[in-house]
Design an enzyme around this catalytic site. Structure first.
Site, PDB file in Angstrom:
ATOM      1  N   CYS A 160       0.889  -1.181   0.000  1.00  0.00           N
ATOM      2  CA  CYS A 160       0.000   0.000   0.000  1.00  0.00           C
ATOM      3  C   CYS A 160       0.915   1.215   0.000  1.00  0.00           C
ATOM      4  O   CYS A 160       1.122   1.840   1.025  1.00  0.00           O
ATOM      5  CB  CYS A 160      -0.924  -0.017   1.212  1.00  0.00           C
ATOM      6  SG  CYS A 160      -1.880  -1.542   1.414  1.00  0.00           S
ATOM      7  N   GLY A 214       4.498   7.369  -0.871  1.00  0.00           N
ATOM      8  CA  GLY A 214       5.841   6.997  -1.285  1.00  0.00           C
ATOM      9  C   GLY A 214       6.962   7.303  -0.314  1.00  0.00           C
ATOM     10  O   GLY A 214       8.126   7.090  -0.648  1.00  0.00           O
ATOM     11  N   ASP A 217       1.842  -1.476   4.923  1.00  0.00           N
ATOM     12  CA  ASP A 217       1.504  -0.242   5.647  1.00  0.00           C
ATOM     13  C   ASP A 217       0.002  -0.039   5.447  1.00  0.00           C
ATOM     14  O   ASP A 217      -0.431   0.757   4.622  1.00  0.00           O
ATOM     15  CB  ASP A 217       2.312   0.923   5.084  1.00  0.00           C
ATOM     16  CG  ASP A 217       2.144   2.202   5.881  1.00  0.00           C
ATOM     17  OD1 ASP A 217       1.801   2.110   7.074  1.00  0.00           O
ATOM     18  OD2 ASP A 217       2.339   3.289   5.308  1.00  0.00           O
ATOM     19  N   CYS A 259      -0.393   3.796  11.532  1.00  0.00           N
ATOM     20  CA  CYS A 259      -0.229   5.084  12.226  1.00  0.00           C
ATOM     21  C   CYS A 259      -1.392   5.268  13.196  1.00  0.00           C
ATOM     22  O   CYS A 259      -2.034   6.313  13.223  1.00  0.00           O
ATOM     23  CB  CYS A 259      -0.132   6.240  11.234  1.00  0.00           C
ATOM     24  SG  CYS A 259      -1.526   6.385  10.095  1.00  0.00           S
TER      25      CYS A 259
END
EC number: 2.1.1.178
Length: 463
Positions: A129, A133, A197, A250
């Site tokens: 994912c 970038g 991620d 996160c």
């Protein structure tokens, strides 16, 4: 109810909204060990904005860093600027790609991927994912002679991903845009490392105003956890025997972090893969889960886990069935100018509409079949081919600009603002500052016409 919820005191003068937020946060943390006193500091820090950090290239030595910085403890290439008046995004070094800007917390996953270490082997890596970038570019900078597949299922996010990968100046990658389950079906278990991620409730983004308080709601957490499990199941299938999976989020919700790791470890063939240098950030007794907290670590916070596939044999990709094979079209003739610009013609190129992409000769055989973007060499406007901006930034590989011009600080700032510059050569030239490529000019009669894309232009400060 978690043990922490029972210790919260609603009589401390907090508003009802703040009290609701703390209760929701406490419930989200579940069994994660944190005292009531520390929880108060955490909940306050969560809503504070933390300055981004700088992730330098491995070839940049500490004495060569011109900004006032302190190291990021968990990632050897990470630094935090200590002067609040400095804008790291307005320097020549940033324009030249010496460093990327990202939250220090996002470097926890990079540490788990060992992206700041010299690879022991040429790894085949998948960032499942990948947009926008930040992590993919770090993985690409560490790739050596390996290869990176940056997959981003949401097509609208491909452009920033492609731009950030182009800034590395490395061509050993391809970009795909497939659902992780489809990607697994197409490729099977081939990767040495998969970074997942995964989309999450994003509680660490609250301080940046990029997430609403719905991030702490049970419904959002449950939705995110279920979606992530589907992605993680596909990630397992993409690993070769002995391959590593790094899970990253996160958010702080146990259901999206440690609970996911326990679910993964319950699956046949998955085992913890501890990262010794991250031991002080361990979040439970699994031996492979790590957390950063906004009140402890001067960042927005993050979670990462490192696991290994012990499955005895690679899972082969399923053969396509029931689909007609596309008729092979005659390849479009490449423009003769490529030889003038790069000194040689590409050995492995792909014309996709008005763009020519070029992969390294030893890239995986499947790269072209699944890619929607990749290292660009040239693009066409009308009937005219021009060299791509990305090609001017190339620092490695066979195809790099033949002609170049070295400029001083003042001329570099002039160029980066979009203005023409003096140039004694003729034709397409790469503008370099201290040897680092910035972009193209097309020179004629002593003037280099600026071909820096608008998105790459910037006002660079002096000093």
């Amino acid at each position: 109810m978690s043990a922490l919820e029972g210790t919260l005191d609603d009589s401390d003068g907090a508003s009802e909204a703040d009290a609701d937020l703390r209760r929701s946060l406490a419930a989200a943390l579940g069994t994660v060990a944190i005292s009531a006193e520390e929880f108060a500091a955490f909940s306050a820090a969560l809503l504070s904005r933390h300055r981004n950090a700088l992730r330098y290239r491995s070839e940049i030595d500490r004495p060569d860093i011109s900004l006032p910085v302190r190291p990021v403890d968990w990632y050897s290439l990470g630094y935090q600027c200590t002067d609040p008046d400095v804008r790291p995004s307005r320097t020549l070094d940033y324009a030249a790609g010496d460093y990327f800007i990202q939250d220090a917390g996002s470097m926890l996953a990079l540490a788990a991927c060992q992206a700041d270490a010299v690879p022991e082997r040429n790894r085949l890596i998948c960032d499942l994912c990948a947009a926008p970038g930040g992590k993919s570019s770090a993985l690409l900078e560490s790739i050596g002679d390996g290869f990176l597949l940056a997959n981003e299922p949401i097509k609208s996010r491909i452009a920033p991903l492609a731009y950030n990968l182009a800034r590395t100046g490395i061509d050993r990658y391809a970009i795909s845009s497939l659902d992780p389950e489809v990607l697994h079906t197409r490729l099977g278990g081939v990767f040495d490392l998969v970074l997942a991620d995964v989309p999450c409730s994003g509680q660490a983004l609250l301080g940046r105003g990029k997430q609403s308080l719905a991030a702490v709601s049970p419904a959002q957490i449950e939705h995110s956890a279920l979606r992530a499990r589907r992605i993680l199941a596909a990630a397992i299938g993409l690993l070769r025997p002995g391959g590593r999976l790094v899970l990253s989020t996160c958010t702080f919700a146990e259901a999206e972090n440690e609970s996911q790791v326990r679910w993964l470890l319950d699956k046949d063939g998955m085992a913890p893969e501890p990262i010794d240098r991250l031991a002080e950030y361990a979040s439970d007794d699994s031996g492979c889960s790590y957390r950063l907290w906004p009140h402890r670590h001067r960042c927005a916070g993050s979670f990462a886990a490192s696991l290994r596939s012990d499955i005895g044999a690679a899972v082969a990709a399923e053969p396509a069935s029931g689909k007609k094979r596309k008729r092979r079209e005659k390849p479009e003739r490449l423009p003769d100018e490529l030889g003038d610009w790069f000194g040689t013609a590409p050995q492995r190129s792909q014309v996709a509409g008005a763009v020519i992409r070029c992969l390294p000769e030893d890239a995986p055989s499947w790269a072209e079949s699944i890619s929607v973007a990749g290292p660009e060499l040239a693009y066409r406007t009308g009937q005219t081919w021009k060299p791509s901006h990305e090609a001017s930034l190339r620092r490695s590989g066979a195809l790099r600009g033949v002609q170049s011009i070295e400029v001083d600080d003042s001329t570099a700032r002039q160029y980066l603002s979009g203005q023409p510059i003096a140039c004694g050569q003729t034709g397409w030239c790469v503008v370099r500052h201290r040897g680092r490529p910035l972009g193209w000019v097309k020179a004629s009669r002593g003037t280099g016409k600026n071909h820096l894309p608008v998105a790459a232009r910037m006002d660079v400060g002096v000093g």
